[in-house]
Motif scaffolding. Structure first.
Motif, PDB file in Angstrom:
ATOM      1  N   ILE A 236       0.836  -1.200   0.000  1.00 43.22           N
ATOM      2  CA  ILE A 236       0.000   0.000   0.000  1.00 43.22           C
ATOM      3  C   ILE A 236       0.871   1.250   0.000  1.00 43.22           C
ATOM      4  CG2 ILE A 236      -1.662   1.344   1.354  1.00 43.22           C
ATOM      5  CD1 ILE A 236      -2.776  -1.382   2.332  1.00 43.22           C
ATOM      6  N   ASN A 237       1.927   1.241   0.832  1.00 43.74           N
ATOM      7  CA  ASN A 237       2.841   2.386   0.860  1.00 43.74           C
ATOM      8  C   ASN A 237       3.448   2.627  -0.522  1.00 43.74           C
ATOM      9  OD1 ASN A 237       2.306   2.388   3.581  1.00 43.74           O
ATOM     10  ND2 ASN A 237       4.319   1.626   4.201  1.00 43.74           N
ATOM     11  N   VAL A 241       3.175   5.996  -3.006  1.00 47.69           N
ATOM     12  CA  VAL A 241       4.361   6.695  -3.516  1.00 47.69           C
ATOM     13  C   VAL A 241       4.370   6.698  -5.039  1.00 47.69           C
ATOM     14  CG1 VAL A 241       6.879   6.584  -3.667  1.00 47.69           C
ATOM     15  CG2 VAL A 241       5.737   6.244  -1.459  1.00 47.69           C
ATOM     16  N   GLU A 242       4.054   5.563  -5.646  1.00 50.67           N
ATOM     17  CA  GLU A 242       4.084   5.442  -7.104  1.00 50.67           C
ATOM     18  C   GLU A 242       3.132   6.435  -7.773  1.00 50.67           C
ATOM     19  OE1 GLU A 242       2.547   2.248 -10.474  1.00 50.67           O
ATOM     20  OE2 GLU A 242       3.036   1.534  -8.460  1.00 50.67           O
ATOM     21  N   HIS A 243       1.898   6.478  -7.287  1.00 48.01           N
ATOM     22  CA  HIS A 243       0.913   7.369  -7.914  1.00 48.01           C
ATOM     23  C   HIS A 243       1.211   8.834  -7.624  1.00 48.01           C
ATOM     24  CE1 HIS A 243      -1.735   4.341  -9.612  1.00 48.01           C
ATOM     25  NE2 HIS A 243      -1.636   3.650  -8.476  1.00 48.01           N
ATOM     26  N   ALA A 244       1.712   9.114  -6.431  1.00 41.46           N
ATOM     27  CA  ALA A 244       2.062  10.493  -6.095  1.00 41.46           C
ATOM     28  C   ALA A 244       3.197  10.984  -6.985  1.00 41.46           C
ATOM     29  CB  ALA A 244       2.452  10.606  -4.624  1.00 41.46           C
ATOM     30  N   LYS A 245       4.215  10.142  -7.216  1.00 39.28           N
ATOM     31  CA  LYS A 245       5.341  10.540  -8.062  1.00 39.28           C
ATOM     32  C   LYS A 245       4.936  10.688  -9.523  1.00 39.28           C
ATOM     33  CE  LYS A 245       9.311   8.974  -5.360  1.00 39.28           C
ATOM     34  NZ  LYS A 245      10.514   8.115  -5.321  1.00 39.28           N
ATOM     35  N   ALA A 246       3.846  10.036  -9.900  1.00 44.92           N
ATOM     36  CA  ALA A 246       3.337  10.174 -11.266  1.00 44.92           C
ATOM     37  C   ALA A 246       2.528  11.457 -11.442  1.00 44.92           C
ATOM     38  CB  ALA A 246       2.488   8.960 -11.629  1.00 44.92           C
ATOM     39  N   GLN A 269       4.730   8.303   7.041  1.00 47.38           N
ATOM     40  CA  GLN A 269       6.186   8.196   7.136  1.00 47.38           C
ATOM     41  C   GLN A 269       6.790   7.685   5.829  1.00 47.38           C
ATOM     42  OE1 GLN A 269       6.363   5.664  10.584  1.00 47.38           O
ATOM     43  NE2 GLN A 269       6.708   7.381  12.005  1.00 47.38           N
ATOM     44  N   ALA A 270       6.112   6.743   5.183  1.00 48.45           N
ATOM     45  CA  ALA A 270       6.608   6.232   3.904  1.00 48.45           C
ATOM     46  C   ALA A 270       6.620   7.332   2.851  1.00 48.45           C
ATOM     47  CB  ALA A 270       5.738   5.059   3.445  1.00 48.45           C
ATOM     48  N   LEU A 271       5.599   8.161   2.833  1.00 47.76           N
ATOM     49  CA  LEU A 271       5.545   9.280   1.890  1.00 47.76           C
ATOM     50  C   LEU A 271       6.625  10.307   2.215  1.00 47.76           C
ATOM     51  CD1 LEU A 271       1.664   9.620   1.792  1.00 47.76           C
ATOM     52  CD2 LEU A 271       3.095   9.090  -0.194  1.00 47.76           C
ATOM     53  N   ALA A 272       6.789  10.604   3.505  1.00 47.52           N
ATOM     54  CA  ALA A 272       7.796  11.585   3.914  1.00 47.52           C
ATOM     55  C   ALA A 272       9.196  11.121   3.534  1.00 47.52           C
ATOM     56  CB  ALA A 272       7.699  11.836   5.411  1.00 47.52           C
ATOM     57  N   ALA A 277       4.756  15.258   0.549  1.00 54.17           N
ATOM     58  CA  ALA A 277       3.903  15.775   1.618  1.00 54.17           C
ATOM     59  C   ALA A 277       2.509  15.176   1.505  1.00 54.17           C
ATOM     60  CB  ALA A 277       3.821  17.296   1.542  1.00 54.17           C
ATOM     61  N   CYS A 278       1.849  15.027   2.637  1.00 52.49           N
ATOM     62  CA  CYS A 278       0.477  14.527   2.595  1.00 52.49           C
ATOM     63  C   CYS A 278      -0.380  15.293   3.598  1.00 52.49           C
ATOM     64  CB  CYS A 278       0.413  13.029   2.873  1.00 52.49           C
ATOM     65  SG  CYS A 278       0.701  12.559   4.592  1.00 52.49           S
TER      66      CYS A 278
END
Length: 421
Positions: A236-237, A241-246, A269-272, A277-278
């Motif tokens: 899930i983490n 990250v994958e979709h956010a970076k896209a 924490q995984a995003l940070a 940012a979330c």
């Protein structure tokens, strides 16, 4: 022609006042001021309240430094240098005098007691998705409020289509969806859902909301993410990250609250760690909302002065358990157990072994706040056999303590078709 013109009722000219840093005077500290002041404060206005008394809420605004309170009645000259005035005292003579001063000084003035004598009217306002809706219907404020509510609700639920034509920055949001009833998600959570490109949804999230999403939104069932060599949470983490970076706007839709046994901090924490940012949108936790929907107060005067929420996903004798069950048994308040249906027999045994009365009442609320809500009552001594006999299945919230017997039964909370077993 001139005589006819005098009888023509011209509509008000709508305009948005930018009052930040500008002087505003409010006369009267009663209910009208209490309703209007928060919006004026939010506008950044420099507000002076002139009134010998005020409601407790208005007084609190003054004590917080949000407004300046002059504790006396209106005096001539109070409107000097003001850009806007709100006249809302209970004294018609003072209201008329303040309104006359505003007319002389060419200050826009709203009067709560006599709209015809005012030079400005306050519209019924609402906000959604960065849009301020202001409605004026002349002499019918209830109609104004009704029209406003319809527009704001339409913007929120998507029935009024108003796409943004300026580009917006993509975002990642961890959204608490509440206990299950789709109406119990926060306004902000629902708005972010409407703006998402990707929604990664939990099984226990408000699933009905997913049907309202536009066709282009990619909905990912978190329970069905292919894990491969990763644990479920790691997968899930990685998806976040994958979709956010896209460059997509991503909503992680979780049941309850993201930080109440929702592993939301792990995702943040995984995003940070990836420099992403979330936004965290709190949700209504099932630990308090589900008991309430079943008519059980987690606290009640003279019965419980505290309530404790624990995870029951591992048994008391499991070395992974972080719960001090001996301490839980000594508490005199309410104990709320989440994720504990299949372990409740051992939990009850541990509590009794540490001194809890076996006759302590207990309730299991299955599928709380949804149409399938069901309440089953037992005691610590009988709960193990009751769960089997009544076929209680997760998700269910377990409430242990004397408050179980205090409620009036089923309450109107938005769920339909609930039953009590």
């Amino acid at each position: 022609m001139a005589e006819h013109a005098e009888h023509v009722e011209h509509p008000a000219y709508p305009v948005g006042l930018r009052l930040s840093g500008r002087r505003v005077v409010v006369f009267g500290g009663g209910q009208v001021a209490q309703r209007r002041l928060p919006t004026l404060i939010a506008s950044g206005a420099d507000i002076t309240l002139v009134s010998p008394s005020a409601t407790p809420s208005v007084e609190a605004m003054a004590e917080a430094g949000e407004i300046t309170w002059v504790r006396r009645r209106y005096q001539d000259g109070d409107i000097a240098d003001a850009w806007y005035a709100l006249v809302a005292t209970s004294d018609p003579v003072a209201n008329a005098a303040a309104s006359a001063e505003a007319e002389r000084t060419k200050t826009w003035c709203v009067r709560s007691d006599d709209a015809e004598a005012a030079t400005a009217w306050t519209p019924a306002t609402g906000r959604s998705e960065g849009v301020t809706v202001a409605v004026l219907t002349g002499h019918d404020p209830r109609r104004s409020a009704t029209v406003r509510d319809a527009i704001v609700e339409g913007l929120r639920d998507g029935s009024i289509s108003a796409p943004q034509h300026r580009s917006r920055e993509p975002f990642v949001a961890l959204v608490g969806g509440g206990p299950g009833d789709p109406d119990l998600i926060t306004v902000r959570g629902r708005r972010l859902l409407a703006e998402a490109d990707v929604v990664i949804a939990d099984r226990l999230g408000p699933r009905d909301l997913l049907n309202e999403l536009p066709p282009h939104v990619e909905v990912i069932d978190a329970a069905k993410i292919p894990y491969g060599r990763f644990m479920a949470q790691e997968a899930i983490n990685n998806a976040l990250v994958e979709h956010a970076k896209a460059g997509r706007s991503v909503v992680r839709l979780k049941g309850g609250d993201p930080f109440v046994f929702g592993r939301g901090m792990e995702e943040a924490q995984a995003l940070a760690a990836e420099g992403i940012a979330c936004t965290v949108v709190p949700g209504i936790s099932s630990s308090i909302s589900v008991p309430g929907a079943a008519g059980i107060p987690v606290t009640h005067r003279g019965v419980a002065h505290e309530f404790t929420v624990v995870s029951g996903h591992v048994a008391p004798d499991d070395p992974r358990s972080l719960v001090d069950w001996a301490a839980m048994a000594r508490l005199t308040g309410t104990l709320v157990v989440l994720m504990g249906v299949d372990k409740i027999g051992k939990i009850a045994e541990a509590l009794v072994a540490h001194g809890k009365d076996p006759g302590t009442p207990l309730a299991l609320i299955q599928e709380g706040t949804t149409a399938a809500q069901r309440r089953v009552d037992a005691t610590l001594a009988t709960v193990a056999e009751t769960v089997v006999a009544q076929d209680v299945r997760p998700p269910a919230v377990i409430v242990i303590g004397e408050v179980v017997g205090e409620g009036p039964g089923k309450l109107a909370t938005g769920a339909s078709g609930s039953n009590q077993g």
